[in-house]
Scaffold this motif. Sequence first.
Motif, PDB file in Angstrom:
ATOM      1  N   ALA A 187       0.845  -1.199   0.000  1.00 59.36           N
ATOM      2  CA  ALA A 187       0.000   0.000   0.000  1.00 59.36           C
ATOM      3  C   ALA A 187       0.882   1.252   0.000  1.00 59.36           C
ATOM      4  CB  ALA A 187      -0.922  -0.005   1.219  1.00 59.36           C
ATOM      5  N   ALA A 243      -7.052  -1.711   0.781  1.00 55.97           N
ATOM      6  CA  ALA A 243      -7.128  -1.656   2.237  1.00 55.97           C
ATOM      7  C   ALA A 243      -7.239  -3.070   2.797  1.00 55.97           C
ATOM      8  CB  ALA A 243      -8.328  -0.811   2.662  1.00 55.97           C
ATOM      9  N   THR A 275     -10.846  -0.707  -2.435  1.00 50.98           N
ATOM     10  CA  THR A 275      -9.801  -0.320  -3.382  1.00 50.98           C
ATOM     11  C   THR A 275     -10.076   1.129  -3.778  1.00 50.98           C
ATOM     12  OG1 THR A 275     -11.089  -0.952  -5.319  1.00 50.98           O
ATOM     13  CG2 THR A 275      -9.761  -2.675  -4.296  1.00 50.98           C
ATOM     14  N   ALA A 325      -6.658   2.525   4.535  1.00 49.66           N
ATOM     15  CA  ALA A 325      -5.529   3.062   3.778  1.00 49.66           C
ATOM     16  C   ALA A 325      -5.823   4.480   3.307  1.00 49.66           C
ATOM     17  CB  ALA A 325      -5.220   2.163   2.575  1.00 49.66           C
ATOM     18  N   TYR A 326      -4.814   5.324   3.393  1.00 51.06           N
ATOM     19  CA  TYR A 326      -4.879   6.697   2.869  1.00 51.06           C
ATOM     20  C   TYR A 326      -6.109   7.465   3.376  1.00 51.06           C
ATOM     21  CZ  TYR A 326      -0.920   5.282   0.192  1.00 51.06           C
ATOM     22  OH  TYR A 326       0.329   4.837  -0.140  1.00 51.06           O
ATOM     23  N   TYR A 356     -10.837   2.891   2.145  1.00 50.61           N
ATOM     24  CA  TYR A 356      -9.769   3.563   1.400  1.00 50.61           C
ATOM     25  C   TYR A 356     -10.154   5.023   1.197  1.00 50.61           C
ATOM     26  CZ  TYR A 356      -6.386   4.679  -2.253  1.00 50.61           C
ATOM     27  OH  TYR A 356      -5.374   5.250  -2.967  1.00 50.61           O
TER      28      TYR A 356
END
Lengths: 685, 644
Positions: free
Chosen positions: B370, B379, B418, B501-502, B548
Amino acid sequence: MGIRLGIDIGGTFTDFIALDGSGAVGVHKTPSTPRAPEEAVFTGLGELAEAAGVSLRDYLAQVELVIHGMTIATNTIIERSGPKTAVIHTEGFRDILEFRDGYKPDRYNLHMAPREPFVPRHLRLGVGERILHTGAVDAPLDEDSVRGALRTLRDEGVEAVAVCLLWSMVNDVHERRVIELIAEELPDVYATFSAEILPTIREYPRASATVLSAYVGPRLATYLDRLADHLAEHGYERDLLIMQVTGGIAAIDEIKRRPVFAIGSGPAAGPSGGASVGVRNGERDLLVIDMGGTSFEVSVVTDADITLTREMEVGGVPLGVAGVDVQSVGAGGGSVAWIDSGGMLRVGPRSAGADPGPACYGRGGEEPTVTDANLVLGYLNPDFFLGGRMELDRGLAEQALRRIAEPLNLTVTEAAAAVFRIVNTNMMGAVRAVTVMRGIDPRSYAMVTGGGAGGIHAAAIAEELGITKLIAPRVAGGLCAYGMVVADVRHSHVTTEPMRGGHFDAGAVAGIFSDMESSATRQLEAEGFDGGRIDLVRSADCKYPYQTNDITITLPDGIATADIGTEITELFHQEHERRYSYAARQMPVDVIAWRLTGIGRLPAATQPAAATNGAQAEGARAMRDVFFVGAGDSVATPVLDGEALHPGEQLDGPAIVEFPTTTVLVPPGHRMAVAAGGDLLIEKA
Amino acid sequence: MSATEPLGAGAAADGGAAERMDPITFAVLFSALHSVVEEMSLTFEHSAWSSILAQCRDFSCAVYDAGSPPNAMCVFDGLPVHVHSQPMCLAAMTEFFEGDIGEGDVILANSPYFGTTHIGDLVAVAPVFWEGELVFWAAATGHQMDVGSAYNTSVPVQASDIWKEGFQISPVKLEEGGRLRKDVLELYLGNVRHRDFLYGDLMSQIASVKTGRDRMLELLERWGPDQLKEFGAEVIEYADRRTAAQIAEMPDGTYRSETWVDSDAVGGTNVKVQCALTIDGSDVHIDFAGSGPASRSGVNASWSTCVSSAATPVFTFLDPDIPHNQGCIRHITVDAEPGTITRAQWPASTASATIVPGDAIGDAVWRCLAQALPDRAVAGCGRIAPNAMTAGFDRRVPGVEIPFGVILFNCSSGGGATPEFDGWPLMYDQNALGGMKILPIEVLELHYPLIVRRHEIREDSMGAGRTRGGPGLHFETEVRGTGQVDVYGFGDGIMNPPFGAYGGLPGDGGALYRNEPDGSRTFFSAISYFRVKEGQSWVSASSGGGGYGDPLERAPELVRADVRDGYTSRDAAERLYGVVLDAEGGAVDAAATAARRAEPAGRRSIAVIDPESADAGTYQSTLMGSRDTYVLNPHPPADADFTL
């Protein structure tokens, strides 16, 4: 005997097959009218009457049976153009449609949208109730919760409701009561329930069949009524019969009761058509293939009987009901050839479709397709495509093929031959899936070729699979419509009543079958069949104890019911061994469900008498250079007009026989004979 | 064909798939082998008896050449965790039987010290001979419902060594020269529970490898051994070329992560899995140095599980249709210190290797990837949820007692979001990636003395994000008609949930608990043992996947739809997504939403990976009330009688 009329509504054309008392087959096509599909039917009927020089009323007076297949139900699902549909489940289980079987295809591709459930979650509601696997009511139906759910659905403006409660196939009391409450609370809403549609174990396929029925039911009923009324107004007095996904036909009332059976109704007729073609040419074990513009379909006919599967899907949604086992792959004339990132040549599954279509159509397509390859190899006639109605441009085909030839260091002809071989391999995979993978040795089967492109590829596929006999029927272009006029009436009945191995209650089994048999007989008699034309076929879904999958075993006629346990056990061991190479003979055999198929046999269509003159087929209209694998670069090959051939004539390959809607390749080392009915029989020498 | 060109980014445009073999024959054989393996899989799935194989597809089939080590001719559609490991086991078998492999042999093994993943996975192989020469192997790996352990489970995670773990099968011939060895068959069946259906499962696995063998013989007849061997070499090169080209496009560098296994079955919590992933040209190297010590239980990775679990995430960043054979695998190397949880040493048990710590191993690698590839980051997927192995006796028919065992994968975890899509439900875990099936409720209730009370999506179980995680589920089972069942939880991730994620948030972790007669609940760690009595029920709640991107960027209409559909609560919509709905909840209040989203207090700092510390699960702690209790790693009592 009057005319038997098959009407198949396809995406582009509505096909009519008229089989008259002498056995003569008339084929007529008229453009489909997707917005009001019945319009094309009315137009086509008018044209048929006009061609016969009579009024529509007089024409229909000669018609003995109208059998109809259409894509209305299928398209309603694919386009998601049905009514706003809701589902009622047992409380705690509203996500059955969302969980599906829990399987995600393509393990290593995580960048995929999750499957959208057919009914969104806020329209899937649970109601208080519970029935156990024994049929015992564990929690009674909470009618207040049902009325509450129905009020929610009314506020949402729902137009159709499917009811699918756990274990309703062993006790449908709650489902029936919910249907009554819907009639009270939502009188204008279309409703159906799972015990009626598909009374078998496994809640997901059962729910799916029920929801699809609710979804296609209203529109289908409207359409069928309109069509039937039109026919009746113009003098047709019999029932309108509908092709079902089971490969059998049924009266309109049966279809309205269980609409899921009308989904996929058109393609399901292909195998019946192929079976009829095979039988009249003395072959009962058949592989029926159909290759069109975008896809290739294959199905197996064993001992003149079509094969069913329980794994039917339309647009990714399982039907739940058993249907004709037609394996489909994205391999057709329009399939595009391309090179993957590892440098491997691939063909399909993407298709250039009808627009722009293959490069050689000259409509702006630039990618090489199977049709382009077939043109370059000399299989297709640029001046006689669709009987000359469309001209093909060989230069454009070559130009497109260069896009794959150059990176692979091949000549254009080599690249075309490669495309031909690879698409054949893809189709072979589909053939293997319905034969070898189900324990069937294809080498003892004859191949019936349907569709515009089937006759070009059949010999090569057959060769790879060790099949030596091919039948290219006169009706190849309209094999499905033809299948409709020769199919039998067929109704499926099922009773889910599990019995443990070694503890069969013969009396109960006799009761289950006699109930199903009398209702099947009543239904067929109401459709006009007398005893002599009714067949009843018994089968049972069997498995070993602890085994979670089951196999449907056909029970032979005349089993004494007292011995049914022993018979079923032995038949199951044999079938298990045939399919999976082993049987556990020390184990007993369980039955999950009992099935009965009621078949009403239509009178066999008359065939014209055979003419066997043994004459050499002549009258090649041209010679053409044609590429044959293993026979050198190209071979000067005679091209014959299929319509000018006479029964009894024969010739040795290589040859190409051209019909307006299909082309048949007779490779070197093969011999072709024209059968009595005009079908071409091709055999490896 | 064109001359061989250097490997690298330009490989895709070079002279075709095969360097020596003509490209058409190559493509034809590629499909032909694909059908062979597909047919092996269908034979296995359709004819197996127990639900774990026949319904859940916890198996994998492949065809190998006779090289040393064996190279995969075709691996297809199996479970990711088996991809790397199966050839390692086959290599151990060929080494063991060197000089003594004959036509008509069928060889079995389940020992992780002979290359299998864990004792539950039985590997069966059949050699394919052509004119007296060994040319290929057909192989099938399948999870067995019992392993002859001291405990009545196929995942005896409580075992402290291989002898407690179960009946260890070093390579052994079940068939020799086409003859079934009755002595070996009885030795096996006599040492496992549920012999009747394990017999059926074994026969279906053997049928699968024999099908593979027979089909390979047909291909040999059609194409000859030389051409097929050449294909074997070419397909390795083909995968090598594509893999190398794609890894070469990834940014070089070393990326680091750590994650934690909830518990080690013997009271240790938050055992660290540390990962350093280095992308160097066309190779990826993964090193687990610094990971926690091996456990005195089955919570350890076998070596083949470690390399499989580590490589799988990398496969998901390549074109999914690259064959995962040795040409691909050779670009992904793995290191782990012996004696750590990531690489156990004999005689340590690795009973739950493929899930705990296999899932955490994969999780750690996804965290590194990632960071390396933000635009393609995925994620966190939920680890294996409390998919309890359940065993007991079916006593529903008076006077009849039938032992049964089943793994209830129905409650499996959601997948990670995603950049493009929300996550999937039922991804199972890092090592299955959606490749299993659930058991239909009616089939479950027909076969086992269990009644399912609820099987539904759990609101707010997934990580919020611009795209959100796939939902976790609530699965409640009541015991009816057996007296009692033994339940073995062998999951992970309740305490260490799927990462966001992010800016995306983590999943909530889920929980495992038993409902007590007094209305209280007993919560169990994901690895545990407990009994459930007649009429009592227990709940496996799986985690949703990680989100995500920043949830404040999710389109308000999508949030509204999630609220209407019961994926997201109104409260979470407001709190996490900054979306305010009108009083009826039917429409987005655009002005209030804009205001809410503009509040500085509503903004969180955007973390690449969230959480970055252990013990971040929230569901269990939110759910537990004052009367509820929590038990860490309960074991079966020393005097437990599993025949009750």
